[in-house]
Design a protein around this motif. Structure first.
Motif, PDB file in Angstrom:
ATOM      1  N   CYS B  86       0.827  -1.201   0.000  1.00  0.00           N
ATOM      2  CA  CYS B  86       0.000   0.000   0.000  1.00  0.00           C
ATOM      3  C   CYS B  86       0.868   1.260   0.000  1.00  0.00           C
ATOM      4  N   GLN B  87       2.006   1.190   0.731  1.00  0.00           N
ATOM      5  CA  GLN B  87       2.923   2.333   0.719  1.00  0.00           C
ATOM      6  C   GLN B  87       3.430   2.619  -0.688  1.00  0.00           C
ATOM      7  N   ALA B  88       3.668   1.534  -1.451  1.00  0.00           N
ATOM      8  CA  ALA B  88       4.164   1.704  -2.820  1.00  0.00           C
ATOM      9  C   ALA B  88       3.127   2.396  -3.704  1.00  0.00           C
ATOM     10  N   MET B  89       1.881   2.413  -3.231  1.00  0.00           N
ATOM     11  CA  MET B  89       0.805   3.073  -3.985  1.00  0.00           C
ATOM     12  C   MET B  89       0.236   4.262  -3.208  1.00  0.00           C
TER      13      MET B  89
END
Lengths: 516, 159
Positions: B86-89
């Motif tokens: 989720c952090q990557a998005m």
């Protein structure tokens, strides 16, 4: 009557599958077109979810991603006959993303109605159990050993050896425990199996029970997966009613019972001994080994504890034979691994392939590069305790040994993609913070080291005594690696130090440091 | 500190139903939280007595697990994923938006009692990041705009 498939998989639901299903039913009623709406699992092509399929004489035709507003147009275009439409992907099984996979464990996921026992039986279900009922326990274990199956939870221990130990340990009561506490970011294959083909897990656990003489099984399921709980309980009930579970499995006189138990949001309970403590109703604190759980496990009894994918791979091994399974793969990594592609990637999803494909093929041939269109800078493989890998390592084959040779972890096969906007010092800090939040507290290096680790990384980011603090961080990494009982403390240095080693510029370092 | 009123009969019923299960404590705690939304601290002696455990042991288990809570939640709990995928998005920007929009931090409940906010470490919805779960409903590819729409819909539904 035309059969239409709309997934009940929670990710598809999260993208609107329920409203799509409702819209299809309403539109069909309005047009007086009778349909049979089946709620299947997901094929794992999440970039196309919600993926609606229609059964035609020439096979299933796929449309996706479908939103409620598209439904009337699909009917206008004649999608019930599989006709052309801008969302039409053609025959489902010809979509290259799916066609090029080697699906053994996931053979039925996306195809069948997950909670229909008839559908499971119609698609070769319970053939493995029938074969197992004709074998003595040692022969079942032998078949699993011959398959080369290794634990798909991360540690990759040979499943056959684990089973053999339990078989050879005499006890009045033995247990089969399924570790369904899949808590690694970037992994969702357990969830997909439990939501999309729960019978295959139930069958695998029943075979394990026959193999070692265990009569009670527990699925320790994470509380974050409510849809999996529903599907598992529906399937268990159906299997019990039809005599595939219970006191007299298919008239064999053999007994096996199965129960789903919920975790409560503790990552460390994915570690097998912490999981057993939790099942016993205690804090999920890691146990010293030995004794191994195979000898003294749940309630002090010999226990097979395996991951969802390991157990779900057993039915096909007993159906087609250990050799059939072992013929896939490379080196000591036999069979297939369901890889999970997530994060900043254009075509995220589940790809089951024999071991040996390279990371680059996965990222670009399947994944299509980043979702943002920017360069992929780093990928984290194997969950939050896995190393961050730079572009220079993308040609590594997906194989347990190839990964460990470069200080990386294949683990459960989860791959999280980051584009070039990622700040690797921040990711390293996050890994330490995660360890601090999730540590069970038993080992000092993990409990205190992770908190101190966050502080050290903060000082590095703030440029306070940078050289000294970098040396301290490496020293702390060594202590945690060597001084922790389980993988949580013992592997947190993997993401932290790999970030530092491969992306030193994000830590204010100019020269490339040596790999630890 | 004022005591929160809670349904003592429901708690007793759950304990009686489950106390003979092997490893009964977690199923009992889940049962209580499912029924009344939290595990009241003054229910601990009763649970301990039924299972022949010390109160400290029961308290230790409740406090160990992130999911169990000892205060009543809001009408709906929003579980927001903080994990890597989720952090990557851009989940951090989403997180900031949600906290500002609701006016609360993690582990808090809005003044009107409508929403509680909890962090979660992975919903297994990583192929559709960023993710959140409200009740048992997972939401994928959440944006600040889609979050607002979902919240508005829930508020209207509740009104």
């Amino acid at each position: 009557m035309t059969t239409v498939y709309v997934p009940r998989d929670s990710s598809a639901l999260g993208l609107g599958a329920e409203r799509v299903a409702g819209a299809i039913q309403m539109e069909a009623a309005k047009r007086n077109l009778p349909i049979d709406l089946v709620r299947n699992g997901s094929h794992g092509l999440y970039w196309l979810e919600p993926l609606v399929e229609v059964a035609t004489p020439a096979g299933r035709v796929a449309y996706g991603p479908v939103q409620p507003g598209d439904v009337a147009g699909l009917f206008d275009a004649g999608f019930l006959e599989g006709k052309a439409h801008p969302l039409c992907m053609g025959p489902t099984e010809e979509i290259p993303y799916l066609k090029n996979q080697e699906r053994l464990t996931f053979a039925r996921v996306g195809i069948t109605d997950p909670v229909s026992l008839d559908d499971y039986l119609a698609h070769d279900g319970y053939r493995g159990l029938r074969n197992a009922l004709g074998l003595d326990p040692a022969a079942i274990v032998e078949e699993v050993t011959a398959s080369g199956l290794r634990g798909r939870g991360g540690a990759a221990f040979p499943t056959g050896i684990k089973w053999k130990t339990v078989l050879n340990t005499p006890a009045d009561q033995k247990y089969i425990v399924c570790n369904a506490d899949e808590g690694d970011s970037g992994t969702f294959s357990d969830r997909m199996i439990m939501e999309g083909d729960p019978f295959v897990l139930i069958e695998g656990m029943t075979i394990a029970g026959l193999a070692v003489g265990a009569t009670q099984g527990y699925i320790y399921l994470r509380v974050e997966y409510p849809h999996a709980e529903i599907a598992l309980n529906q399937a268990i009930e159906a299997a019990l009613e039809a005599g595939y579970l219970g006191d007299d499995i298919l008239g064999s006189g053999k007994r096996f019972h199965l129960e789903v138990r919920l975790g409560a949001g503790a990552y460390v309970c994915g570690e097998e001994t912490a999981l057993l403590e939790s099942l016993e109703g205690k804090r999920g604190m890691v146990r010293f080994k030995p004794p191994l759980p195979a000898i003294e496990g749940l309630f002090g009894q010999p226990t097979v504890i395996n991951n969802v994918i390991s157990l779900a791979s057993v039915p096909i091994i007993l159906d087609k034979g250990g050799k059939y399974y072992a013929d896939y793969g490379m080196g000591r990594s036999r069979g297939t691994l369901p890889l999970q592609l997530a994060g900043n990637v254009k075509r995220p999803g589940l790809i089951e392939k024999a071991f040996g494909m390279t990371l680059r093929e996965l990222l670009y041939d399947y994944g299509g590069g980043s979702a943002s269109g920017r360069p992929i800078r780093a990928v984290q493989v194997g969950g939050p305790l896995g190393s961050f890998m730079p572009e220079s390592q993308f040609d590594t084959p997906l194989d347990y040994e190839a990964f460990s040779a470069i200080w990386a972890v294949l683990g459960h096969g989860g791959v999280v993609v980051f584009d070039d906007t990622v700040d690797m010092a921040k990711m390293a800090r996050y890994a330490m913070e995660f360890c601090a939040i999730e540590s069970c507290g038993k080992c000092t290096p993990c409990r205190i080291g992770s908190t101190r680790g966050v502080e050290v990384i903060d000082r590095i980011i703030d440029d306070q005594d940078r050289a000294k603090n970098l040396a301290l961080l490496r020293d702390l990494g060594d202590t945690m690696l060597a001084g922790s009982l389980c993988a949580l403390g013992g592997m947190t240095p993997y993401p932290v130090l790999s970030a530092l080693n491969h992306f030193p510029e994000d830590f204010g370092e100019k020269s490339v440091a040596q790999v630890a | 500190m004022t005591q929160t009123e809670w349904d003592r009969d429901a708690v007793t019923e759950v304990i009686e139903q489950k106390k003979s299960m092997p490893g009964a404590l977690l199923p009992i705690l889940h049962g209580i939280q499912d029924r009344i939304g939290f595990i009241p601290e003054d229910a601990v002696p009763q649970i301990a007595k039924a299972l022949n455990l010390s109160r400290a042991e029961v308290h230790g288990v409740i406090s160990f697990y992130h999911y169990f809570r000892t205060t009543p939640p809001g009408k709906r709990t929003i579980h927001l994923c903080r994990a890597e995928s989720c952090q990557a998005m851009n989940s951090e920007a989403l997180e900031a938006h949600i906290k500002a929009r609701l006016g609360i931090d993690y582990h808090e409940t809005t003044a009107d009692g409508a929403f509680s906010l909890e962090p979660v470490y992975c919903l297994g919805n990583c192929a559709c990041s960023p993710s959140m779960m409200i009740g048992h409903e997972v939401h994928g590819r959440v944006t600040p705009q889609s979050f607002d729409a979902i919240i508005n819909e829930l508020r209207e539904f509740a009104a």
